[in-house]
Design a protein around this motif. Structure first.
Motif, short mmCIF file in Angstrom:
data_model
loop_
_atom_site.label_atom_id
_atom_site.label_comp_id
_atom_site.label_asym_id
_atom_site.label_seq_id
_atom_site.Cartn_x
_atom_site.Cartn_y
_atom_site.Cartn_z
N ASN A 226 -5.79 2.82 -2.54
CA ASN A 226 -6.24 1.54 -2.01
C ASN A 226 -6.86 0.66 -3.09
OD1 ASN A 226 -5.48 2.03 0.67
ND2 ASN A 226 -7.38 3.11 1.12
N MET B 12 0.83 -1.18 0.00
CA MET B 12 0.00 0.00 0.00
C MET B 12 0.88 1.25 0.00
SD MET B 12 -2.90 -1.11 2.69
CE MET B 12 -3.84 -2.59 2.42
N THR C 221 -3.92 -0.62 -5.30
CA THR C 221 -3.00 -1.47 -4.55
C THR C 221 -3.45 -2.92 -4.56
OG1 THR C 221 -2.32 0.32 -3.08
CG2 THR C 221 -1.99 -1.89 -2.27
N VAL C 222 -4.74 -3.14 -4.44
CA VAL C 222 -5.27 -4.50 -4.41
C VAL C 222 -5.28 -5.12 -5.80
CG1 VAL C 222 -7.28 -5.88 -3.76
CG2 VAL C 222 -6.66 -3.89 -2.41
N THR D 140 3.90 -2.96 2.48
CA THR D 140 3.08 -3.01 3.69
C THR D 140 3.92 -2.98 4.96
OG1 THR D 140 3.06 -5.45 3.76
CG2 THR D 140 1.36 -4.37 2.44
N LEU E 95 4.23 -6.85 -1.35
CA LEU E 95 4.09 -7.00 0.09
C LEU E 95 5.06 -6.10 0.84
CD1 LEU E 95 2.87 -8.50 2.52
CD2 LEU E 95 4.60 -10.28 2.18
N ASP F 54 -7.36 -2.78 8.27
CA ASP F 54 -6.25 -2.64 7.34
C ASP F 54 -5.27 -3.81 7.51
OD1 ASP F 54 -4.59 -0.94 5.44
OD2 ASP F 54 -3.21 -1.12 7.12
N LYS F 55 -4.92 -4.15 8.73
CA LYS F 55 -3.98 -5.25 8.98
C LYS F 55 -4.59 -6.59 8.58
CE LYS F 55 -1.74 -2.89 12.88
NZ LYS F 55 -1.50 -2.89 14.35
N THR G 196 -4.94 -6.86 4.68
CA THR G 196 -3.63 -7.01 4.04
C THR G 196 -3.10 -8.43 4.22
OG1 THR G 196 -3.11 -4.68 4.40
CG2 THR G 196 -1.27 -6.15 3.96
#
Length: 318
Positions: free
Chosen positions: A98, A1, A101-102, A245, A242, A188-189, A192
Motif C-alpha cells: 500500500n 494496488m 502503490t501510492v 485497481t 489505475l 479503500d474505494k 483510490t
C-alpha cells in the motif's frame, strides 16, 4: 494496488499446470526485475543522473514500481505453493504494498509539474526545480503515502481479532483479504478514487498548460513538443497504475460467467498483463526515449560487452 490473490480455485489445477503457469509468470517477472534493477543502477552510476531533478524523480518512481513487482511475485509464488500466512505477516506485506502503490501516481504528479515549470517558466526552472526542492517533494510523497498506511492500520485494528480461533489465515494473503469490515472497504474505494482523480486532474492541467504555452511565440517549440509527449506518457503510466485497481472487480465479474479452471487460467493472464508489464514500462520507455540515459542503460544491460559509452553530457531540460 497489488491484487495477487490466487484464491482457493487453485485446487482445481493439477500440479503440472501450476508449475507451468508459475513459470510463465515468474520468468518475465525476473526479466523485468533485471531491467528495472539495471535502470536503478544506471540512475546512480553518473553524476548527471544523481544531480538532475527529473532523474531523481524517475529513480523514486522506478524504486516504487520495483518493490511492487517483487511484492506481487512473492505473494503469487506463496499462493501457487498454497502457503497460508498469519494475519500479522500478511498485514506487514500488504502495508508495504500500500505504501509503494501510492508512491507511483504521486511521483508522476510531481514529474508532470516539473515538466510544466520547464516549459511555462523556463527562466525560473533552475531556481524552482532544485535538488533540495526535489528532495522535499519526494519526502512529502512518502509522508502522504505513510499517512495512508497508518489510516489502514488503524482501521484494521478495529477488527475483533480476539474472536478468531487462530491468527492463521484461511485464504491466501492479499490486500483484499485484509479488508476486514465495511469501513476498510469503503475507505479503500474512496481513497483510490480520490488519488487517481486528483492525479489525473493535475497531469491533464499540466498538459493543457504546456499546449497553451506551445502556441506562444516566445516558447521553444521543440521543448514544448517534448514536454507534451512526456506528459502524455505520464498520463498513460497513470492509467496503467489505475488498471490494477479494477483487477478484483474484473475477476468477480469473470467468475460468474466462466468455469473455475478457465477463471484461474485467465487470472494468471491478467496478472501478467496488469501487474508485470506496467511495472517495467517506465524503465523501458524512459531508457529508450532519453538520449542521455539510452547509451548508459544499454551498456549496463549488455554488461558492458563490446560497448563503449561516450561521456555523458547533461541534457538541457525542455
Amino acid at each position: 494496488m497489488s491484487r495477487t490473490n490466487i484464491t482457493g480455485e487453485l485446487q482445481y489445477q493439477s500440479l503440472l499446470e501450476r508449475v507451468i503457469l508459475s513459470t510463465v509468470t515468474t520468468v518475465p517477472c525476473c526479466v523485468f526485475l533485471f531491467i528495472n534493477g539495471t535502470m536503478l543502477f544506471s540512475l546512480r552510476s553518473k553524476p548527471v543522473f544523481r544531480e538532475t531533478s527529473r532523474y531523481i524523480l524517475l529513480y523514486n518512481l522506478l524504486f516504487a514500481d520495483t518493490v511492487q513487482l517483487v511484492h506481487s511475485q512473492v505473494l503469487y509464488i506463496l499462493a501457487a505453493c498454497r502457503i497460508m500466512l498469519t494475519y500479522p505477516v500478511c498485514g506487514v506485506l500488504t502495508m508495504i504494498a500500500n505504501l509503494t502503490t501510492v508512491i507511483s501516481p504521486l511521483t508522476l504528479v510531481v514529474m508532470s509539474l516539473e515538466r510544466y515549470v520547464a516549459v511555462c517558466y523556463p527562466l525560473r526552472h533552475a531556481t524552482i526545480i532544485t535538488i533540495r526542492n526535489t528532495g522535499v517533494a519526494i519526502t512529502v510523497v512518502w509522508a502522504f503515502s505513510s499517512l495512508n498506511v497508518l489510516t489502514r492500520v488503524l482501521l484494521l485494528l478495529n477488527f475483533p481479532f480476539e474472536e478468531l480461533q487462530s491468527l492463521q489465515m484461511k485464504d491466501f494473503c492479499s490486500d483484499m483479504a485484509l479488508l476486514l469490515g465495511s469501513m476498510s472497504a469503503h475507505y479503500d474505494k474512496a481513497y483510490t478514487c480520490f488519488l487517481f482523480v486528483s492525479a489525473s486532474v493535475v497531469i491533464t492541467s499540466s498538459y493543457i498548460g504546456v499546449m497553451v504555452a506551445a502556441r506562444s511565440a516566445s516558447t521553444d517549440k521543440a521543448s514544448a513538443r517534448k514536454a507534451r509527449n512526456t506528459l502524455l506518457l505520464h498520463l498513460l503510466q497513470l492509467v496503467l497504475s489505475l488498471s490494477s485497481t479494477i483487477y478484483n472487480p474484473l475477476l468477480i465479474a469473470l467468475s460468474r460467467t466462466v468455469s473455475r479452471i478457465v477463471f484461474v487460467r485467465m487470472q494468471n493472464v491478467f496478472y501478467v498483463c496488469i501487474f508485470i508489464f506496467p511495472r517495467c514500462l517506465s524503465s523501458l520507455i524512459y531508457g529508450i526515449r532519453d538520449q542521455t540515459m539510452r547509451p548508459v542503460l544499454m551498456h549496463h544491460l549488455c554488461c558492458g560487452l563490446k560497448l563503449s559509452v561516450a561521456p555523458v553530457k547533461a541534457e538541457v531540460p525542455p
